[in-house]
Scaffold this active site. Sequence first.
Site, PDB file in Angstrom:
ATOM      1  N   LYS A  93      98.126  -6.233   1.876  1.00 29.10           N
ATOM      2  CA  LYS A  93      98.426  -7.427   2.680  1.00 29.10           C
ATOM      3  C   LYS A  93      98.611  -7.117   4.168  1.00 29.10           C
ATOM      4  CE  LYS A  93     100.295 -10.209  -1.069  1.00 29.10           C
ATOM      5  NZ  LYS A  93     101.341 -11.137  -1.500  1.00 29.10           N
ATOM      6  N   ASP A 103     101.300 -17.501   0.665  1.00 27.57           N
ATOM      7  CA  ASP A 103     102.547 -17.246  -0.072  1.00 27.57           C
ATOM      8  C   ASP A 103     103.676 -18.055   0.557  1.00 27.57           C
ATOM      9  OD1 ASP A 103     101.399 -15.310  -1.735  1.00 27.57           O
ATOM     10  OD2 ASP A 103     101.859 -13.673  -0.351  1.00 27.57           O
TER      11      ASP A 103
END
Length: 265
Positions: A66, A103
């Site tokens: 990420k 997210d």
Amino acid sequence: MLTGVLGYPVAHSRSPAMQNAAFEALGMAPDWRYLALPVPGDLFDETVRALPGSGYRGANVTIPHKLLALAIADDASDAARGAGAANTLTFAGDGSIHADNTDVGGLLDAIGEAPGSALVLGAGGAARAVIWTLREAGADVAIWNRTAERAAALAAELDVRAAATVEPERFEAVINTTSVGLVTTLSDESALAALGLEDRAAPSLVVDLVYRGGGAPTPLQHWANQANARFVDGLEVLVRQGARSFEIWTGKEPPLDVMREAARV
Ligand code: ATR
């Protein structure tokens, strides 16, 4: 159009089942497909740069990539920059790369309304995104972590409080970002003790980013149930982040129920 999830490993990911079910439900398959893309870190950049020319519209990015995903992007959303990580890449016609972090919005979608105050357990990458999200939504946030220095450093960086002790009753919500609930060999008691939650009552909302195969309850879910607290699990957050990624790539409204059902199998 192709889409997929870049990670290492990714075999366990529920995203292919969830996204392909959505493509099917909207009659977009087989033109649209979502693949698991196992890529080690040293091949990440090369692979991502090859994707637009190979028919890819975008990709999700999971552990441990990420941070690399944010670094490779030509531009990034506020959420990706704020969380310091990206989980969604989108490729433009000219091959440029846009990074997003769904997210962040996915967590808020899953819990509905941001709590007024929250105790976040853990100080890793998942905690960073959660803390940034809640802080932006106006919550009073405190961080507790097993290794206190990590909590102090993250709290200073994100301008929130570090908590020396775990006092869940002082908050509207407790959000677990640690990997503790993943360890199925730990009893509920040991898992709760590792987080300082034993003999403590749950507040009105408990979120556990961890989830177990088949949606089996985690120790935090049992803890929440004992206090009749509302519980949101990691699979719901996964579904909601996936739904947002789907919408970014396709411009279509995601079929949430279909995605939820596919993720929970
Ligand atoms: P991620 O980026 O996915 O959040 P991470 O950076 O490895 O992963 O962080 C894992 C988190 O789980 C950390 O907050 C870690 O605590 P430490 O910083 O003290 O290592 C926490 N964690 C993992 N196992 C734990 C355990 N048995 N008890 C308490 N906390 C634990």
